[in-house]
Scaffold this motif. Structure first.
Motif, PDB file in Angstrom:
ATOM      1  N   ASP A   1      46.995  34.099  56.716  1.00  0.00           N
ATOM      2  CA  ASP A   1      46.736  32.891  55.935  1.00  0.00           C
ATOM      3  C   ASP A   1      45.456  33.055  55.122  1.00  0.00           C
ATOM      4  OD1 ASP A   1      48.938  31.768  57.180  1.00  0.00           O
ATOM      5  OD2 ASP A   1      47.752  30.646  58.647  1.00  0.00           O
ATOM      6  N   ASN A   2      45.407  32.419  53.966  1.00  0.00           N
ATOM      7  CA  ASN A   2      44.208  32.454  53.130  1.00  0.00           C
ATOM      8  C   ASN A   2      43.232  31.320  53.456  1.00  0.00           C
ATOM      9  OD1 ASN A   2      46.576  33.556  51.161  1.00  0.00           O
ATOM     10  ND2 ASN A   2      44.670  34.683  50.945  1.00  0.00           N
ATOM     11  N   ASP A   3      43.729  30.297  54.139  1.00  0.00           N
ATOM     12  CA  ASP A   3      42.900  29.150  54.473  1.00  0.00           C
ATOM     13  C   ASP A   3      43.061  28.805  55.948  1.00  0.00           C
ATOM     14  OD1 ASP A   3      41.850  28.200  51.796  1.00  0.00           O
ATOM     15  OD2 ASP A   3      44.002  28.265  51.390  1.00  0.00           O
TER      16      ASP A   3
ATOM     17  N   HIS B   1      38.026  30.067  53.676  1.00  0.00           N
ATOM     18  CA  HIS B   1      38.945  30.589  52.661  1.00  0.00           C
ATOM     19  C   HIS B   1      38.637  32.057  52.408  1.00  0.00           C
ATOM     20  CE1 HIS B   1      41.503  30.933  49.169  1.00  0.00           C
ATOM     21  NE2 HIS B   1      40.512  31.582  48.596  1.00  0.00           N
ATOM     22  N   SER B   2      39.725  32.856  52.349  1.00  0.00           N
ATOM     23  CA  SER B   2      39.625  34.269  51.998  1.00  0.00           C
ATOM     24  C   SER B   2      40.853  34.633  51.180  1.00  0.00           C
ATOM     25  CB  SER B   2      39.575  35.143  53.253  1.00  0.00           C
ATOM     26  OG  SER B   2      39.696  36.500  52.910  1.00  0.00           O
ATOM     27  N   ASP B   3      40.643  35.305  50.065  1.00  0.00           N
ATOM     28  CA  ASP B   3      41.773  35.723  49.227  1.00  0.00           C
ATOM     29  C   ASP B   3      42.619  36.790  49.906  1.00  0.00           C
ATOM     30  OD1 ASP B   3      41.039  33.977  47.215  1.00  0.00           O
ATOM     31  OD2 ASP B   3      39.861  35.479  46.125  1.00  0.00           O
ATOM     32  N   THR B   4      42.048  37.474  50.891  1.00  0.00           N
ATOM     33  CA  THR B   4      42.755  38.592  51.531  1.00  0.00           C
ATOM     34  C   THR B   4      43.221  38.290  52.948  1.00  0.00           C
ATOM     35  OG1 THR B   4      40.668  39.511  52.323  1.00  0.00           O
ATOM     36  CG2 THR B   4      41.451  40.276  50.166  1.00  0.00           C
TER      37      THR B   4
ATOM     38  N   GLU C   1      34.398  41.251  53.739  1.00  0.00           N
ATOM     39  CA  GLU C   1      35.329  40.489  52.907  1.00  0.00           C
ATOM     40  C   GLU C   1      34.693  39.161  52.503  1.00  0.00           C
ATOM     41  OE1 GLU C   1      38.333  38.217  55.824  1.00  0.00           O
ATOM     42  OE2 GLU C   1      38.411  40.389  56.017  1.00  0.00           O
TER      43      GLU C   1
ATOM     44  N   LYS D   1      34.639  32.060  52.075  1.00  0.00           N
ATOM     45  CA  LYS D   1      33.947  30.820  51.756  1.00  0.00           C
ATOM     46  C   LYS D   1      34.111  29.876  52.945  1.00  0.00           C
ATOM     47  CE  LYS D   1      33.961  27.037  48.447  1.00  0.00           C
ATOM     48  NZ  LYS D   1      34.606  26.456  47.279  1.00  0.00           N
TER      49      LYS D   1
END
Length: 183
Positions: free
Chosen positions: A97-99, A58-61, A30, A33
């Motif tokens: 969570d995305n962050d 950070h991950s969008d998923t 995945e 960042k």
């Protein structure tokens, strides 16, 4: 008054430096960042009193058993109650969570060294001897980048340094310091 000046000078010398870089967190499938900032609290001679590392993932998923390599101690999540499972230098995060914003401490060697030198009325002086004195003071912060890599450019091996952004801050009491100039 001398004690007040010494305290003000000590507060000045507790300068915070930030080293910021972006890097992939791991080789997971995945896209994640990672950005890391290192805050240093320095003694008057430039030696490190405290080193705090803040990381942002950070991950969008979201994070599903995501392994993040980190050598930090006393890791704390700054934005939620989610804590990672820690196994040596591996942190495993599981959250929708995305962050993730977390921080911890480290004793590892810095990617950039800092040194501080002082002059009083044009003559070199130590931080300890400067406390409580008055006159024209020059304080110089010097940085030495320790992070370099050897890469191949046009068939030749070249040494390149990892770019860093350095920020030095100081709190100066207006009753003690005047005519402050920065260059």
């Amino acid at each position: 008054m001398k004690q007040f000046r010494q305290k003000a000078f000590s507060a000045f010398m507790a300068a915070a430096l930030a080293v910021s870089c972006a890097a992939p967190a791991s080789a997971a499938s995945e896209p994640v960042k990672k950005e890391e900032t290192i805050y240093l609290i320095l003694n008057g001679d430039g030696s490190v009193r405290e080193q705090i590392v803040s990381d942002w993932l950070h991950s969008d998923t979201g994070f599903h058993s995501f392994r993040d390599k980190s050598g930090l101690q006393d890791v704390e999540n700054l934005k939620s109650d989610v804590l990672p499972a820690q196994d040596g230098e591996n942190l495993t995060w599981t959250t929708e969570d995305n962050d993730i914003y977390y921080q911890g401490t480290t004793q590892k060697a810095l990617p950039v060294d800092v040194s501080i030198s002082y002059q009083l009325d044009g003559k070199p002086i130590s931080a300890e001897d400067l406390a409580g004195k008055s006159g024209r003071v020059t304080i110089r912060f010097s940085y030495q980048n320790n992070q370099k890599e050897t890469i191949e450019i046009d068939g030749k091996k070249e040494t390149v340094y990892v770019p860093f952004v350095m920020l030095t801050g100081a709190v100066l009491d207006n009753d003690v310091f005047s005519n402050v100039q920065i260059s």
